[in-house]
Design an enzyme around this catalytic site. Sequence first.
Site, PDB file in Angstrom:
ATOM      1  N   MET A 243     -43.611 -37.973-112.003  1.00 27.33           N
ATOM      2  CA  MET A 243     -43.866 -36.756-112.772  1.00 27.33           C
ATOM      3  C   MET A 243     -45.362 -36.515-113.011  1.00 27.33           C
ATOM      4  SD  MET A 243     -40.845 -35.788-112.778  1.00 27.33           S
ATOM      5  CE  MET A 243     -40.678 -34.392-113.884  1.00 27.33           C
ATOM      6  N   ARG A 244     -46.141 -36.736-111.968  1.00 33.65           N
ATOM      7  CA  ARG A 244     -47.574 -36.455-112.058  1.00 33.65           C
ATOM      8  C   ARG A 244     -48.038 -35.695-110.829  1.00 33.65           C
ATOM      9  NH1 ARG A 244     -49.891 -38.633-116.247  1.00 33.65           N
ATOM     10  NH2 ARG A 244     -48.667 -40.254-117.258  1.00 33.65           N
ATOM     11  N   ILE A 245     -49.047 -34.848-111.045  1.00 36.56           N
ATOM     12  CA  ILE A 245     -49.637 -34.115-109.926  1.00 36.56           C
ATOM     13  C   ILE A 245     -50.751 -34.990-109.345  1.00 36.56           C
ATOM     14  CG2 ILE A 245     -50.801 -31.971-109.240  1.00 36.56           C
ATOM     15  CD1 ILE A 245     -48.063 -31.508-110.520  1.00 36.56           C
ATOM     16  N   LEU A 246     -50.737 -35.142-108.036  1.00 31.72           N
ATOM     17  CA  LEU A 246     -51.773 -35.944-107.379  1.00 31.72           C
ATOM     18  C   LEU A 246     -52.954 -35.048-107.008  1.00 31.72           C
ATOM     19  CD1 LEU A 246     -49.333 -38.032-105.186  1.00 31.72           C
ATOM     20  CD2 LEU A 246     -50.699 -38.891-107.109  1.00 31.72           C
TER      21      LEU A 246
ATOM     22  N   HIS B 120     -37.951 -32.131-105.109  1.00 30.86           N
ATOM     23  CA  HIS B 120     -38.041 -31.304-106.321  1.00 30.86           C
ATOM     24  C   HIS B 120     -36.659 -30.700-106.604  1.00 30.86           C
ATOM     25  CE1 HIS B 120     -39.826 -28.799-109.373  1.00 30.86           C
ATOM     26  NE2 HIS B 120     -39.093 -27.806-108.902  1.00 30.86           N
TER      27      HIS B 120
ATOM     28  N   ASP C 190     -45.894 -28.492-105.951  1.00 34.70           N
ATOM     29  CA  ASP C 190     -44.592 -28.182-105.344  1.00 34.70           C
ATOM     30  C   ASP C 190     -44.715 -27.069-104.295  1.00 34.70           C
ATOM     31  OD1 ASP C 190     -43.426 -30.067-107.084  1.00 34.70           O
ATOM     32  OD2 ASP C 190     -43.106 -28.557-108.637  1.00 34.70           O
TER      33      ASP C 190
ATOM     34  N   GLY D 123     -35.052 -43.586-111.593  1.00 36.76           N
ATOM     35  CA  GLY D 123     -35.056 -44.127-110.230  1.00 36.76           C
ATOM     36  C   GLY D 123     -33.771 -43.984-109.434  1.00 36.76           C
TER      37      GLY D 123
ATOM     38  N   ASN E 209     -42.175 -35.308-101.269  1.00 38.85           N
ATOM     39  CA  ASN E 209     -41.679 -35.174-102.645  1.00 38.85           C
ATOM     40  C   ASN E 209     -40.299 -34.548-102.602  1.00 38.85           C
ATOM     41  OD1 ASN E 209     -41.777 -35.105-105.533  1.00 38.85           O
ATOM     42  ND2 ASN E 209     -42.242 -32.919-105.428  1.00 38.85           N
TER      43      ASN E 209
HETATM   44  C1  GAR Z   1     -35.050 -35.887-109.752  1.00 43.50           C
HETATM   45  O1  GAR Z   1     -34.178 -34.832-110.084  1.00 43.50           O
HETATM   46  C2  GAR Z   1     -36.253 -35.359-108.997  1.00 43.50           C
HETATM   47  O2  GAR Z   1     -35.939 -34.282-108.157  1.00 43.50           O
HETATM   48  C3  GAR Z   1     -37.115 -34.904-110.140  1.00 43.50           C
HETATM   49  O3  GAR Z   1     -36.990 -35.893-111.113  1.00 43.50           O
HETATM   50  C4  GAR Z   1     -35.684 -36.466-111.019  1.00 43.50           C
HETATM   51  C5  GAR Z   1     -35.852 -37.965-110.929  1.00 43.50           C
HETATM   52  O4  GAR Z   1     -34.626 -38.614-111.082  1.00 43.50           O
HETATM   53  N1  GAR Z   1     -38.462 -34.735-109.732  1.00 43.50           N
HETATM   54  C6  GAR Z   1     -39.266 -33.809-110.237  1.00 43.50           C
HETATM   55  O5  GAR Z   1     -38.923 -33.040-111.107  1.00 43.50           O
HETATM   56  C7  GAR Z   1     -40.667 -33.816-109.668  1.00 43.50           C
HETATM   57  N2  GAR Z   1     -41.393 -32.679-110.132  1.00 43.50           N
HETATM   58  P1  GAR Z   1     -34.527 -40.169-110.843  1.00 43.50           P
HETATM   59  O6  GAR Z   1     -35.625 -40.819-111.689  1.00 43.50           O
HETATM   60  O7  GAR Z   1     -33.165 -40.543-111.289  1.00 43.50           O
HETATM   61  O8  GAR Z   1     -34.751 -40.415-109.370  1.00 43.50           O
END
Ligand code: GAR
Length: 206
Positions: free
Chosen positions: A90-93, A109, A145, A12, A107
């Site tokens: 980390m899920r696809i909607l 990425h 994405d 988060g 989102n």
């Molecule tokens: C971030 O780097 C975000 O870009 C990535 O997960 C991390 C979450 O970090 N998201 C993805 O890879 C989505 N496919 P956080 O939990 O510290 O915010």
Amino acid sequence: MIKLGVLCSGRGTDLQSIIDAIADKKLDADIAVVITDKPNVMALERAEKAGIKNICVNRKSFDNQSDFESQLLQELKAVGVDLVVLAGFMRILSPTFVHEYKNRIMNIHPSLLPSFPGAHAHRDVLNYGVKVSGCTVHFVDEGTDSGPIIMQAAVAVKDDDTEETLSARVLEQEHIIYPKAIQLYVEGRLKIDGRHVKILGTKNNR
Ligand code: GAR
């Protein structure tokens, strides 16, 4: 005031950057709810600490994606969320969910899309040997994405980078551009035109 519903799966830090931007008056929005798909994750603690409603909709408690998403939608609608913000979710909607919030899901990425989509962007970047990576804020469409790009920031890849060191430098940029992109939405300055997102010059408050 625009109401955000932030969906997370773990640590988060992207959520925290949004909480901090609101506290610093750089982002003029309310987080109506933080929802995670896993229990006991730091994102829930961060929301709790900031006094934000937080709920775990545990994916493992549902037999299928459709029931899981119905519950997500119910929680988002119960508090009148205007914009769904995926922050390390980390899920696809499914297309059904995306349709419910058409052009109202963002989102972030951790790569320069359309390069390196998917769940292991940093690993894929390092394996490929590119010299520049970064992060991308985009609207979510029915693909993975693949939605229209709102904002990107570039980060140099170093010869001795590991997934951890690269991810840490990319995260610094994520924490800058995500609140900015959301603020542009709040100001009504994002105009989607096919694959293109135009950033309008003047405020057009929603
Ligand atoms: C971030 O780097 C975000 O870009 C990535 O997960 C991390 C979450 O970090 N998201 C993805 O890879 C989505 N496919 P956080 O939990 O510290 O915010």
